[in-house]
Enzyme design. Structure first.
Site, PDB file in Angstrom:
ATOM      1  N   LYS A  53       0.158  37.381 -92.853  1.00 13.48           N
ATOM      2  CA  LYS A  53      -0.303  36.128 -93.004  1.00 13.48           C
ATOM      3  C   LYS A  53       0.815  35.254 -91.940  1.00 13.48           C
ATOM      4  CE  LYS A  53      -2.690  35.763 -97.258  1.00 13.48           C
ATOM      5  NZ  LYS A  53      -2.941  35.111 -98.390  1.00 13.48           N
ATOM      6  N   LYS A 106      -9.740  44.211 -95.300  1.00 19.92           N
ATOM      7  CA  LYS A 106      -9.909  43.758 -96.675  1.00 19.92           C
ATOM      8  C   LYS A 106     -11.115  42.732 -96.788  1.00 19.92           C
ATOM      9  CE  LYS A 106      -7.426  40.853 -99.210  1.00 19.92           C
ATOM     10  NZ  LYS A 106      -6.321  40.567-100.183  1.00 19.92           N
ATOM     11  N   LYS A 127     -11.145  36.325 -99.635  1.00 22.53           N
ATOM     12  CA  LYS A 127     -11.670  35.014 -99.796  1.00 22.53           C
ATOM     13  C   LYS A 127     -11.768  33.987 -98.880  1.00 22.53           C
ATOM     14  CE  LYS A 127      -9.628  34.179-104.223  1.00 22.53           C
ATOM     15  NZ  LYS A 127      -8.116  34.041-103.914  1.00 22.53           N
TER      16      LYS A 127
HETATM   17  P1  ATP Z   1      -6.873  35.158 -99.716  1.00 23.21           P
HETATM   18  O1  ATP Z   1      -7.683  35.575 -98.816  1.00 23.21           O
HETATM   19  O2  ATP Z   1      -6.669  33.910 -99.963  1.00 23.21           O
HETATM   20  O3  ATP Z   1      -5.305  35.907 -99.504  1.00 23.21           O
HETATM   21  P2  ATP Z   1      -7.648  37.212-101.811  1.00 23.21           P
HETATM   22  O4  ATP Z   1      -9.271  37.559-101.618  1.00 23.21           O
HETATM   23  O5  ATP Z   1      -6.877  38.330-100.955  1.00 23.21           O
HETATM   24  O6  ATP Z   1      -7.536  35.757-101.035  1.00 23.21           O
HETATM   25  P3  ATP Z   1      -6.280  36.834-103.921  1.00 23.21           P
HETATM   26  O7  ATP Z   1      -6.545  35.572-104.776  1.00 23.21           O
HETATM   27  O8  ATP Z   1      -4.948  37.121-103.078  1.00 23.21           O
HETATM   28  O9  ATP Z   1      -7.498  36.990-103.075  1.00 23.21           O
HETATM   29  O10 ATP Z   1      -6.260  37.929-104.976  1.00 23.21           O
HETATM   30  C1  ATP Z   1      -6.840  38.041-106.249  1.00 23.21           C
HETATM   31  C2  ATP Z   1      -6.786  39.321-106.691  1.00 23.21           C
HETATM   32  O11 ATP Z   1      -7.896  40.091-106.176  1.00 23.21           O
HETATM   33  C3  ATP Z   1      -5.472  40.285-106.598  1.00 23.21           C
HETATM   34  O12 ATP Z   1      -5.205  41.245-107.635  1.00 23.21           O
HETATM   35  C4  ATP Z   1      -6.028  41.142-105.472  1.00 23.21           C
HETATM   36  O13 ATP Z   1      -5.135  42.356-105.193  1.00 23.21           O
HETATM   37  C5  ATP Z   1      -7.346  41.321-105.831  1.00 23.21           C
HETATM   38  N1  ATP Z   1      -8.304  41.454-104.408  1.00 23.21           N
HETATM   39  C6  ATP Z   1      -8.512  40.608-103.530  1.00 23.21           C
HETATM   40  N2  ATP Z   1      -9.052  41.296-102.506  1.00 23.21           N
HETATM   41  C7  ATP Z   1      -9.445  42.303-102.763  1.00 23.21           C
HETATM   42  C8  ATP Z   1     -10.457  43.452-102.399  1.00 23.21           C
HETATM   43  N3  ATP Z   1     -10.909  43.309-101.216  1.00 23.21           N
HETATM   44  N4  ATP Z   1     -10.551  44.556-102.965  1.00 23.21           N
HETATM   45  C9  ATP Z   1      -9.897  44.864-104.326  1.00 23.21           C
HETATM   46  N5  ATP Z   1      -9.222  43.845-104.666  1.00 23.21           N
HETATM   47  C10 ATP Z   1      -8.920  42.820-104.142  1.00 23.21           C
END
Ligand code: ATP
Ligand code: LTN
Length: 328
Positions: A113, A194, A197
């Site tokens: 990041k 990955k 969000k």
């Molecule tokens: P951002 O893009 O803002 O970093 P994010 O999609 O990574 O957000 P988080 O709020 O950081 O989401 O994560 C929430 C939960 O969802 C965490 O436990 C994370 O490990 C899980 N998670 C996020 N993306 C994935 C994915 N692609 N597959 C499985 N688990 C995920």
């Protein structure tokens, strides 16, 4: 026998994706009878990256409504907003002074990041310590997260072990719990990344509140390969393997069962089946979401969660503080 405590949080950085649902929320739903469950919105973590202040509280409320719509039962879970409880940030400071610059510098998420932002905040760097505080305040045993957060739970363990050794037994040592199927859901356009969000390209991301037709289209146009075999091989066939992961997570089938089921099918047929499962999930969640979002019940749940967690966290924080030598 006293139930073990399970705790996790998600950041209000956008409408949750299928990845968040499979990696974190689904596990919480499936285990909510077995554990004493705590589920919160990590809004303090979200501001480590700039957030629109008009949107922050809306996104927070929406995320809580989504938790409930996804099947989180407020009778079985303590649901709260991180910033409404001052002890998270307070304990975080005590832990920061027991965490090392070197170990924080090794965190993958920080490395990734910080590369994306020219001028990143100190908060982005100390993020894992706040996460350790979230976990350690409540004597958490189990932390369900996606694999990308495993390193952060491990640092919480390291900090807890170090603190206990230095000041005497204070914190329970937590364990990460990574879902067995579909550990990491990948971006549909770029399946080596990955599904995130805060992704820039919406085509690669299925959001739980996506229009059903749009979500189906995203699955149907997901990147695959030029072979025509439905086989799980993340290294050589990341696109198809990702769709298999999504399918097994939503149907609770095994990889072998899916390979057998589609051994004579082409990618189009398989994608349609995956789209059907996604449609089923999204339709159920979206219907409940609309009912919950503006209900008074939501505020009642959050008030109760805030009061209960402040009471618990206050005791743990005082204990840690006193052990470090803060008293008159
Ligand atoms: P951002 O893009 O803002 O970093 P994010 O999609 O990574 O957000 P988080 O709020 O950081 O989401 O994560 C929430 C939960 O969802 C965490 O436990 C994370 O490990 C899980 N998670 C996020 N993306 C994935 C994915 N692609 N597959 C499985 N688990 C995920
Ligand atoms: N860093 C996590 C969110 C998070 C969390 C936590 C998860 C903040 N505090 C405590 C589990 C336990 C994320 O980005 N998913």
């Amino acid at each position: 026998m006293k139930k073990q405590r399970m705790l996790t949080g998600l950041q209000p950085t956008g409408v949750i994706t299928l990845g968040n649902y499979i990696g974190a929320i689904k596990q919480m739903v499936e285990n909510q009878d077995q554990y004493d469950s705590f589920l919160f919105v990590a809004d303090l973590h979200s501001i480590t990256i700039p957030q629109d202040k008009e949107e922050l509280s809306k996104k927070t409320r929406s995320l809580i409504a989504l938790y409930l719509a996804c099947g989180i039962d407020p009778k079985k879970n303590t649901i709260y907003i991180q910033s409404e409880n001052p002890y998270h940030a307070n304990l975080s400071w005590l832990l920061e002074c027991n965490a090392y610059f070197g170990e924080m510098s090794r965190m993958h998420q920080f490395k990734e990041k910080s590369k994306k932002h020219e001028n990143f905040t100190v908060g982005l760097f100390t993020y894992p310590v706040l996460m350790a505080a979230d976990i350690l305040l409540y004597d958490t045993n189990i932390v369900p997260v996606g694999i990308d957060q495993k390193q952060h739970v491990e640092i919480a363990r390291d900090i807890a072990i170090r603190f206990n050794k230095k000041y005497g037994d204070t914190f329970v040592i937590p364990e990460p719990k990574i879902s067995e199927s579909g550990t990491k859901i990948m971006d549909l356009v770029n399946p080596t990344q990955k599904m995130s969000k805060s992704a820039e390209n919406e085509k690669g991301v299925i959001r739980i509140l996506d229009d059903i037709k749009v979500a189906r289209k995203k699955i149907m146009s997901a990147t695959t390969d030029s072979e025509m075999v439905i086989k799980y091989d993340p290294e050589n066939k990341p696109g198809i393997s990702n769709l298999i992961n999504i399918y097994i997570s939503l149907t609770d089938k095994t990889v072998e069962e899916v390979e057998e089921e589609f051994k004579d099918s082409n990618y189009g047929t398989f994608k349609k089946k995956v789209a059907d499962e996604v449609e089923k999930l999204l339709t159920t969640i979206q219907t409940k979401y609309q009912e919950i979002l503006n209900s008074e019940e939501l505020d009642k749940i959050l008030d109760e969660g805030r009061d209960k967690t402040i009471e618990i966290a206050k005791i743990k924080y005082q204990e840690a503080k006193e052990k470090m030598g803060f008293h008159r």
